[in-house]
Every structure is written in C-alpha cells, then in structure tokens.
Design a protein around this motif. Structure first.
Motif, short mmCIF file in Angstrom:
data_model
loop_
_atom_site.label_atom_id
_atom_site.label_comp_id
_atom_site.label_asym_id
_atom_site.label_seq_id
_atom_site.Cartn_x
_atom_site.Cartn_y
_atom_site.Cartn_z
N GLU A 308 76.67 16.89 49.33
CA GLU A 308 77.98 17.39 49.75
C GLU A 308 79.05 16.31 49.61
O GLU A 308 80.17 16.57 49.13
N ASP A 309 78.72 15.08 50.03
CA ASP A 309 79.68 13.98 49.90
C ASP A 309 79.93 13.64 48.44
O ASP A 309 81.05 13.30 48.04
N GLU A 310 78.88 13.69 47.61
CA GLU A 310 79.04 13.44 46.17
C GLU A 310 80.04 14.42 45.57
O GLU A 310 80.91 14.05 44.78
N LEU A 334 73.42 -0.35 39.03
CA LEU A 334 74.74 0.12 39.41
C LEU A 334 75.04 1.43 38.71
O LEU A 334 74.57 1.68 37.59
N SER A 335 75.87 2.25 39.35
CA SER A 335 76.38 3.45 38.70
C SER A 335 77.75 3.15 38.11
O SER A 335 78.40 2.17 38.49
N ASP A 336 78.18 4.00 37.20
CA ASP A 336 79.51 3.92 36.61
C ASP A 336 80.24 5.20 37.00
O ASP A 336 79.74 6.30 36.75
N TYR A 337 81.43 5.06 37.59
CA TYR A 337 82.13 6.24 38.09
C TYR A 337 82.35 7.28 37.00
O TYR A 337 82.29 8.48 37.25
N ASP A 338 82.60 6.84 35.77
CA ASP A 338 82.91 7.77 34.69
C ASP A 338 81.66 8.32 34.00
O ASP A 338 81.78 9.17 33.11
N ASP A 339 80.50 7.82 34.36
CA ASP A 339 79.25 8.27 33.74
C ASP A 339 78.59 9.29 34.65
O ASP A 339 78.13 8.95 35.75
N ARG A 340 78.53 10.53 34.21
CA ARG A 340 78.03 11.59 35.07
C ARG A 340 77.10 12.50 34.27
O ARG A 340 77.41 12.90 33.14
N ILE A 341 75.95 12.81 34.85
CA ILE A 341 75.01 13.76 34.25
C ILE A 341 74.84 14.91 35.24
O ILE A 341 74.20 14.75 36.29
N GLY A 342 75.46 16.03 34.93
CA GLY A 342 75.47 17.14 35.89
C GLY A 342 76.22 16.75 37.14
O GLY A 342 77.38 16.33 37.08
N ASP A 343 75.55 16.82 38.30
CA ASP A 343 76.17 16.45 39.57
C ASP A 343 75.82 15.03 40.00
O ASP A 343 76.08 14.64 41.13
N VAL A 344 75.21 14.25 39.10
CA VAL A 344 74.67 12.94 39.47
C VAL A 344 75.35 11.84 38.65
O VAL A 344 75.58 12.00 37.44
N ARG A 345 75.68 10.74 39.31
CA ARG A 345 76.12 9.52 38.62
C ARG A 345 74.91 8.59 38.55
O ARG A 345 74.51 8.01 39.56
N TYR A 414 69.03 6.30 35.56
CA TYR A 414 68.07 6.71 36.57
C TYR A 414 68.77 7.22 37.84
O TYR A 414 69.92 6.87 38.12
N VAL A 415 68.02 7.99 38.62
CA VAL A 415 68.47 8.42 39.93
C VAL A 415 67.37 8.11 40.94
O VAL A 415 66.19 8.30 40.67
N PHE A 416 67.79 7.59 42.10
CA PHE A 416 66.84 7.18 43.14
C PHE A 416 66.19 8.40 43.78
O PHE A 416 66.87 9.38 44.09
#
Length: 542
Positions: A308-310, A334-345, A414-416
């Motif tokens: 929800e916060d994402e 680290l994530s990149d704000y402009d790099d998004r796969i679906g609903d996930v950074r 990757y996603v945790f």
C-alpha cells in the motif's frame, strides 16, 4: 594508520580541513519545562573535529592512568543517539584504542561482561543511567561524561595515520540478534572498513535534484552502537553533508516538518516502520505530502515498504530508495527510483562487490506456500571486499551466507522475500531468533505447551502463539510461561524479549496454519491471518 586505509577519523580530518565552517550537525535545544524544540544548534566540522580531539585526550589520559596499553579493546556501552555519543565513539579510536560498541538495547551487564571477555576487553565506558548496573564489573569502569565540561590534560595522541595491517581490528560491533543466547562479535578490519567507506560515499552521494550548490542535510537513522548509523554517517560526512539529531527515533511528522523548515532537511534516512507513519499522515495532510515530494530522497533500509505504501509513493512521485544491508555487510543492494518492474522497484548489488544467489530447497519453499516462487539466498563471496571477518564465514565454503532470500525479477534485479531460517527482522531492522524463544518455551513448559511459534516481523518485539496441552485458563497459562522463561529473556536484547502476557496468544490445539509437506507451523501465514489482532496488541491499528 597506513595511507592505504581510510578510516572515519581520516575522513573527518580531511573534511574538517577542506570545509571547516560547513555545518556537520544540527542538535535540538529543548525547553526544560515543555520539552519543545527552541532551536536547532549548528556544529561545524571544525568544531566536531576539535571536540573529537578533546574527548580523545580525555579518554587517553583516563585509560593511560590505569596502564591500559594502546590497541586494547574498550567497551563503550552508551545510547549512540546523540552528538556526545558520537564524540565518545570517535574519540576512543582516536586515542589509539579499539571500541567495542554495546547498545543500551542489551541492558544485561552480565552479557556485556561476557562479550567483552571474548574480545579481551580492558575497560567499560558506560552511560550515566547505568551507574548501578556496572558495580560488579570485572574491568575498570568509566562514566561517559561530557568532556567539554571538565578540565582535560593536554596529552599527545597517537599519529592519525600509523602502520597497521589490513587484517587488524579497528572496531567491534555485534550481530543485532542473539545466537545461542548471545550476540556474535563482528570485528571490523582496516581493509574491510576502507571498502565500506567507499560504499558509504556512493550510497550517501547527494542527489541535489533542485540546487547543486545547496548542502545535503539528512537525519540520524539509529544508534551509532550499531553498524547502520556508523556506516551512513561516514558516508554522509565524506560529502560535507549535515546530520540532524532527532529528539527520538520515531520522530513525529511535526518534527519532520520542523527539520525541513528550520534545518533545511533535504533527505531522510530511516527504517521503513517509522517512515510509514509519515506516509500515512501525508494521505490527509497536503503540506506534509508536498514536503515529502520535495525531498531529494527518502532512504529506507532493513525492510521493504508495504504494498500500500509502495503504491502511494509511486502515485505521488515521492523519491524513495530502498537499501538491503546487514551488520556483517553494511549496504549491499540498492533500488533505483526510475527502475520499476510491475509494482516493484528491484534491488541491484552495489558495484564493486561479489555476490552469488543460491537456490534454496523445495522443502524451504513450502513455508512460502507458492510453488512457482524460485527463492535464492544471497551469499557474499570470500573474494568480495565486503565479505565480513573470517570468524563469521561458513566453515564449509569460506563464504558468508546471509540467510536472506530474494527473487530474481530480471537479470541482476532482485526483490527481498524474507529469510531462509527462523530469524525475523523487527521494527528497526534488528534481528530476532524466533527458534531460540520457541525452543526455550518447549524446554521449560513441556507439560503445558503442545506447540508454539513466535512472530513479529517489522514489529517492536516478538509475540508468542501457543497451542496448549491442558485445559488451564489462558491467563494462568500466560503467567506461568512468563515465569518459567523469565531468566532466558533477561539475557536477550530488548527487541528480542517477551516480558508481558500481552504478547502471548493462546489458541486451540492444532488450529495454527501448517505447511503441507512437513506439517510445520507457517510463520508468514500467522502474520497475515492474525494481522488485526497483532495490530491491536502493538497499538498500531489505524
């Protein structure tokens, strides 16, 4: 220290020489009656470096008077949340000693003595509030007084740079959770810390989206007795950036707005459990939302945001960077704000590191109840410059196995997805060994408890779910479990303890969700199924 190894002390010396008048800290001055913030006092890098030298002469004179040799380990048992705490930590190292840092979250003096004995520590510097706890110390004790208020001998200090080996120990931290009833020592070597400083420079590089000349201003993240704040801070000062000291870790949105308006705050470093409160507030506070949108970055670490916060962050263009890290490895992805796969950074490994991702067994995947989810454990290879001390590496392959699980969404991204063991991460991203608690309950309450499990991911402390053996009244059962497990919990960090019956939930036998393959109780499923009840227990239900 050899010129080939940077330390936090050499970094401070260089920055104070190049930017003496730049503001290093903003410290709140409180009204003694109302506790309201009257002013945010500024401390320059020149003053900060001078204060470190003053405190170093103070501690050097105190320890030398007891004939404690240079390079001895000195326990530093303080809050780590204030400017003066930072001075103590830097000064002990500047005086030529090795600080072993203890958080006040470990308030059992017997545990402090045991951990200090493992490192052959020679003395303890303690927080003034712990005066009564250190009376039985086996080593000399010194209160952590403010050296600016007393007369300090003008003794000479060791050279800022002296010859050392890269494998020599510079500081000692501890794992954030207890293993076999005790945290593990995490020694920081000169070569490891040198690379961590380079990573810190990269992680804390100012974003300055609006004004390239404006000083970067961030906020304290946590205790400097833990590696997270120490790492973030050495990254911050390399850019001559300013750090604002909050009044409390879970500072209010009102205090956040005050920091922005009076201190010129440009970014937040915070654990997501605390950031979530500001995001919730921004849903109905247009001014708060606008200020969050104007920040260069909100840097979160330890845990991901809720879905929800994402969604709220993405929809409102709030710039958030997610960091994955640990005590043993500091920041790693680290994530990149402009790099998004679906609903996930997604997260990407920091350049200059060497990691591998190893698939876990299908039996372990059963806990996640998703046969299509290919889970990978992150392993720091021994060849990576951020691979922790050899004492923490696997005896089998020589690498460091984090126990943290990820999914690969795209090559190198990757996603945790939690942990591959019985540990959970609490509200401020400290770890808790749930199995140790469960095993203690089974050992001490075998006649009362049929089965049990501990949950509390992203919560301040753990909660115990119990399936009873007998018809004993639930409240009586809770009290008896507390009585029998009291000694066990007294030796653990504050965030690992169950010390109130409010955090014990009795359910009917064989009613907790279990895995299909092995019949183990499913921790993640309980977190989801009992979310509303857990929210009420922790007082976070909105």
């Amino acid at each position: 220290m050899s010129d080939s190894y940077k330390t936090h002390l050499t970094v401070l010396h260089e920055v104070a020489s190049l930017h003496p008048t730049a503001t290093a800290f903003r410290v709140p001055r409180l009204d003694p009656t109302t506790e309201e913030i009257l002013e945010w006092d500024a401390i320059t890098f020149e003053q900060f470096a001078s204060d470190v030298e003053l405190f170093a002469r103070y501690w050097g004179s105190q320890l030398q008077s007891m004939n404690i040799p240079l390079r001895s380990v000195i326990g530093v048992w303080i809050g780590g949340m204030a400017y003066v705490d930072c001075l103590h930590i830097y000064a002990v190292a500047r005086a030529g000693y090795i600080p072993q840092l203890f958080s006040l979250r470990l308030p059992n003096p017997d545990m402090i003595y045991e951990l200090l004995a493992r490192s052959n520590g020679k003395a303890i510097i303690y927080d003034l509030s712990y005066e009564n706890l250190v009376a039985s110390s086996p080593v000399p004790i010194y209160p952590a007084i403010d050296a600016r208020t007393c007369r300090v001998p003008d003794i000479s200090l060791p050279p800022l740079r002296s010859l050392v080996s890269g494998s020599d120990t510079l500081m000692i931290f501890h794992t954030s959770g207890s293993t076999s009833g005790s945290p593990k020592l995490v020694p920081l070597t000169y070569s490891w810390w040198d690379h961590a400083i380079a990573k810190g420079w990269q992680v804390m590089k100012p974003k300055n989206h609006h004004n390239k000349e404006r000083q970067d201003v961030t906020v304290w993240m946590g205790s400097m007795c833990h590696i997270g704040q120490t790492f973030m801070f050495v990254g911050t000062i390399q850019h001559a950036s300013c750090t604002v000291q909050y009044t409390k870790q879970a500072f209010s949105s009102e205090e956040l707005l005050d920091m922005i308006e009076r201190c010129g705050l440009t970014r937040i470093n915070q654990f997501p459990s605390f950031t979530a409160a500001h995001l919730r507030g921004s849903r109905h506070n247009p001014k708060l939302l606008q200020k969050l949108q104007q920040l260069d970055e909100i840097f979160i670490s330890g845990l991901p945001l809720t879905p929800e916060d994402e969604q709220w962050v993405y929809a409102n263009r709030i710039r958030i960077t997610n960091c994955y890290g640990s005590t043993e490895g500091t920041a790693m992805m680290l994530s990149d704000y402009d790099d998004r796969i679906g609903d996930v950074r997604p997260l990407r490994p920091i350049p200059g590191t060497s990691y591998t991702f190893i698939p876990i067994s299908s039996e372990d995947e059963d806990e996640y109840h998703n046969p299509n989810m290919r889970l990978l454990e992150l392993v720091i290879l021994s060849s990576s410059p951020d691979c922790p001390h050899p004492s923490l590496r696997s005896k089998v392959d020589g690498h460091f196995h984090t126990g943290d699980l990820f999914m690969e969404l795209a090559p190198g991204k990757y996603v945790f997805r939690g942990r591959n063991d019985d540990w959970i991460k609490t509200e401020n991203s400290l770890r808790c060994d749930t199995k140790a608690i469960e095993d203690n309950v089974r050992a001490t309450c075998d006649d009362l408890v049929d089965d049990c499990i501990v949950v509390g991911n992203a919560r301040p402390s753990p909660t115990l779910f119990v399936e009873p053996k007998t018809d004993i009244a639930p409240e009586s059962l809770k009290k008896e479990i507390l009585r029998r497990t009291r000694h066990f919990h007294s030796r653990r960090y504050m965030h690992e303890r169950i010390v109130s019956s409010d955090f014990i939930i009795i359910v009917p036998p064989r009613t907790l969700p279990r895995t299909a393959t092995k019949g183990n109780i499913r921790r993640r499923a309980i977190e989801e199924s009992f979310k509303m009840q857990l929210d009420r227990i922790y007082g976070t239900q909105s």
